[in-house]
Design a protein around this motif. Sequence first.
Motif, PDB file in Angstrom:
ATOM      1  N   SER A  12      -2.973   1.961   9.989  1.00  0.00           N
ATOM      2  CA  SER A  12      -3.521   1.087  11.022  1.00  0.00           C
ATOM      3  C   SER A  12      -2.667  -0.161  11.105  1.00  0.00           C
ATOM      4  O   SER A  12      -2.116  -0.621  10.110  1.00  0.00           O
ATOM      5  CB  SER A  12      -4.959   0.681  10.673  1.00  0.00           C
ATOM      6  N   LYS A  13      -2.584  -0.709  12.285  1.00  0.00           N
ATOM      7  CA  LYS A  13      -1.819  -1.928  12.497  1.00  0.00           C
ATOM      8  C   LYS A  13      -2.680  -3.125  12.096  1.00  0.00           C
ATOM      9  O   LYS A  13      -3.888  -3.146  12.329  1.00  0.00           O
ATOM     10  CB  LYS A  13      -1.401  -2.041  13.954  1.00  0.00           C
ATOM     11  N   LEU A  14      -2.062  -4.123  11.473  1.00  0.00           N
ATOM     12  CA  LEU A  14      -2.765  -5.308  10.995  1.00  0.00           C
ATOM     13  C   LEU A  14      -2.023  -6.544  11.469  1.00  0.00           C
ATOM     14  O   LEU A  14      -0.801  -6.620  11.356  1.00  0.00           O
ATOM     15  CB  LEU A  14      -2.812  -5.294   9.458  1.00  0.00           C
ATOM     16  N   THR A  15      -2.731  -7.503  12.021  1.00  0.00           N
ATOM     17  CA  THR A  15      -2.133  -8.753  12.447  1.00  0.00           C
ATOM     18  C   THR A  15      -2.626  -9.856  11.520  1.00  0.00           C
ATOM     19  O   THR A  15      -3.828 -10.012  11.316  1.00  0.00           O
ATOM     20  CB  THR A  15      -2.535  -9.100  13.896  1.00  0.00           C
ATOM     21  N   SER A  36       9.855  -3.220   2.469  1.00  0.00           N
ATOM     22  CA  SER A  36       9.426  -3.915   3.681  1.00  0.00           C
ATOM     23  C   SER A  36       8.233  -4.811   3.369  1.00  0.00           C
ATOM     24  O   SER A  36       7.533  -4.619   2.368  1.00  0.00           O
ATOM     25  CB  SER A  36       9.025  -2.915   4.766  1.00  0.00           C
ATOM     26  N   LEU A  37       7.999  -5.738   4.236  1.00  0.00           N
ATOM     27  CA  LEU A  37       6.849  -6.619   4.094  1.00  0.00           C
ATOM     28  C   LEU A  37       5.552  -5.820   4.215  1.00  0.00           C
ATOM     29  O   LEU A  37       4.583  -6.085   3.506  1.00  0.00           O
ATOM     30  CB  LEU A  37       6.914  -7.718   5.158  1.00  0.00           C
ATOM     31  N   SER A  38       5.558  -4.814   5.052  1.00  0.00           N
ATOM     32  CA  SER A  38       4.371  -3.959   5.199  1.00  0.00           C
ATOM     33  C   SER A  38       4.027  -3.281   3.885  1.00  0.00           C
ATOM     34  O   SER A  38       2.868  -3.215   3.487  1.00  0.00           O
ATOM     35  CB  SER A  38       4.597  -2.897   6.271  1.00  0.00           C
ATOM     36  N   VAL A  39       5.041  -2.769   3.191  1.00  0.00           N
ATOM     37  CA  VAL A  39       4.800  -2.106   1.905  1.00  0.00           C
ATOM     38  C   VAL A  39       4.291  -3.111   0.875  1.00  0.00           C
ATOM     39  O   VAL A  39       3.384  -2.807   0.100  1.00  0.00           O
ATOM     40  CB  VAL A  39       6.072  -1.382   1.403  1.00  0.00           C
TER      41      VAL A  39
END
Length: 92
Positions: A12-15, A36-39
């Motif tokens: 899911s996308k998170l802001t 990555s920052l996401s990881v």
Amino acid sequence: MCALKTSGEEKSKLTLSVRKSTLEKAQKYAIEQGTSLSVLVETYLSDIPDKTEITKPPFSINEMFGFLKDSPMRSMTDREIKDMMIKDQYGL
């Protein structure tokens, strides 16, 4: 290097809103770690325990106050206790 096991679970996308300096620092760290920052964020969030994993402490705060019930400090004011601690700390 940070890496998560892929479980096949849908992403899911998170802001998020963070200070610019925090974001820059995190991005630099992610690059240094080869990820990555996401990881990084997902790894951090995945470490949050499930409610079932949270254990109750062996005693409650109210039970802790029972330890002082017969203590001579029970009748002392905060100032008297602070003075006693300072004298004890500095050998006065």
